[in-house]
Enzyme design. Structure first.
Site, PDB file in Angstrom:
ATOM      1  CB  CYS A   1      44.109  25.851  -4.781  1.00  0.00           C
ATOM      2  SG  CYS A   1      43.590  26.325  -6.444  1.00  0.00           S
TER       3      CYS A   1
ATOM      4  CG  HIS B   1      45.940  32.104 -13.150  1.00  0.00           C
ATOM      5  ND1 HIS B   1      46.361  32.753 -14.275  1.00  0.00           N
ATOM      6  CD2 HIS B   1      46.550  32.744 -12.109  1.00  0.00           C
ATOM      7  CE1 HIS B   1      47.186  33.726 -13.948  1.00  0.00           C
ATOM      8  NE2 HIS B   1      47.326  33.742 -12.634  1.00  0.00           N
ATOM      9  CB  CYS B   2      42.009  28.680  -8.967  1.00  0.00           C
ATOM     10  SG  CYS B   2      40.604  27.770  -8.319  1.00  0.00           S
TER      11      CYS B   2
ATOM     12  CG  HIS C   1      51.646  32.135 -10.095  1.00  0.00           C
ATOM     13  ND1 HIS C   1      50.800  31.229 -10.688  1.00  0.00           N
ATOM     14  CD2 HIS C   1      51.076  33.360 -10.300  1.00  0.00           C
ATOM     15  CE1 HIS C   1      49.760  31.873 -11.222  1.00  0.00           C
ATOM     16  NE2 HIS C   1      49.897  33.161 -10.993  1.00  0.00           N
TER      17      HIS C   1
ATOM     18  CB  CYS D   1      39.452  27.279  -3.481  1.00  0.00           C
ATOM     19  SG  CYS D   1      40.148  26.307  -4.826  1.00  0.00           S
TER      20      CYS D   1
ATOM     21  CB  CYS E   1      40.423  30.274  -5.467  1.00  0.00           C
ATOM     22  SG  CYS E   1      42.049  29.520  -5.222  1.00  0.00           S
TER      23      CYS E   1
ATOM     24  CG  HIS F   1      47.805  35.312  -7.478  1.00  0.00           C
ATOM     25  ND1 HIS F   1      46.585  34.820  -7.892  1.00  0.00           N
ATOM     26  CD2 HIS F   1      48.571  35.403  -8.597  1.00  0.00           C
ATOM     27  CE1 HIS F   1      46.621  34.630  -9.209  1.00  0.00           C
ATOM     28  NE2 HIS F   1      47.811  34.984  -9.657  1.00  0.00           N
ATOM     29  CD  GLU F   2      52.035  37.310  -8.674  1.00  0.00           C
ATOM     30  OE1 GLU F   2      52.576  36.400  -9.320  1.00  0.00           O
ATOM     31  OE2 GLU F   2      51.089  37.983  -9.126  1.00  0.00           O
TER      32      GLU F   2
HETATM   33 ZN   LIG Z   1      48.586  34.711 -11.483  1.00  0.00          ZN
HETATM   34 ZN   LIG Z   2      41.573  27.523  -6.180  1.00  0.00          ZN
END
Ligand SMILES: [Zn+2]
Ligand SMILES: [Zn+2]
Length: 172
Positions: free
Chosen positions: A166, A138-139, A132, A163, A144, A128-129
């Site tokens: 993304c 964000h999704c 970014h 996902c 996701c 996640h990070e």
């Molecule tokens: Zn985030």
């Molecule tokens: Zn996504």
């Protein structure tokens, strides 16, 4: 690109090795584990008994090199202004991010420790990070990896990868 796993304070080496392997599989790039750096003691809030994550990001910035993203991993409880806690935080312009294992550990909720759950959750927060850092927002899809985690339940619901919406945005 390359990912530099940077322990901040002492982190179990087995966890780092598993995370290295998993990040390599998700991003397909080299992942290195760096020597630990110390926890910024000035980040500690005696009132909150937590550490300000922004100061961890500041400490990581000098390690940033061209084509390398630095991901700090710490064991202490992190927060940032306006949030009670954070699982992780990215400095997008700085190309660095940090995740904490603290709130991902079953034993910190009075439950039996689970290495499998810990590494699964750590992978999600790390991807996640890094997402970014790679310019992704964000999704809305709750499964996701780029979905925002408000709680550990959100983290457990989401999958450790992007996902289909993304994934194509990943420009490596
Ligand atoms: Zn985030
Ligand atoms: Zn996504």
């Amino acid at each position: 690109m390359e990912i530099d796993l940077q322990p901040v304070g002492e982190i179990d080496y087995g966890i780092l090795l598993q995370l290295k392997d998993r990040l390599h599989r998700v991003f397909g790039c080299p992942v290195v584990i760096s020597d630990p750096v110390s926890i910024p003691q000035e980040a500690f809030s005696a009132d909150r008994k937590q550490y300000l994550s922004d100061m961890f990001l500041d400490d990581l910035k000098p390690f940033k090199k061209a084509h390398t993203y630095v991901l700090g991993i710490t064991d202490v409880d992190l927060y940032t202004q306006g949030l009670n806690f954070v699982f992780g935080q990215a400095d997008i312009a700085g190309g660095v991010s940090v995740i904490s294992l603290h709130l991902l550990k079953q034993e910190n909720y009075g439950l039996p420790a689970s290495n499998d759950l810990l590494i699964e959750r750590a992978q999600k927060e790390a991807v996640h990070e890094l997402g970014h850092n790679l310019g992704m927002g964000h999704c809305e899809d709750g499964t996701c990896v780029m979905h925002f985690s408000n709680s550990l339940i959100d983290t457990d619901v989401k999958k450790p990868f992007f996902c289909s919406h993304c994934q194509p945005k990943l420009a490596l």
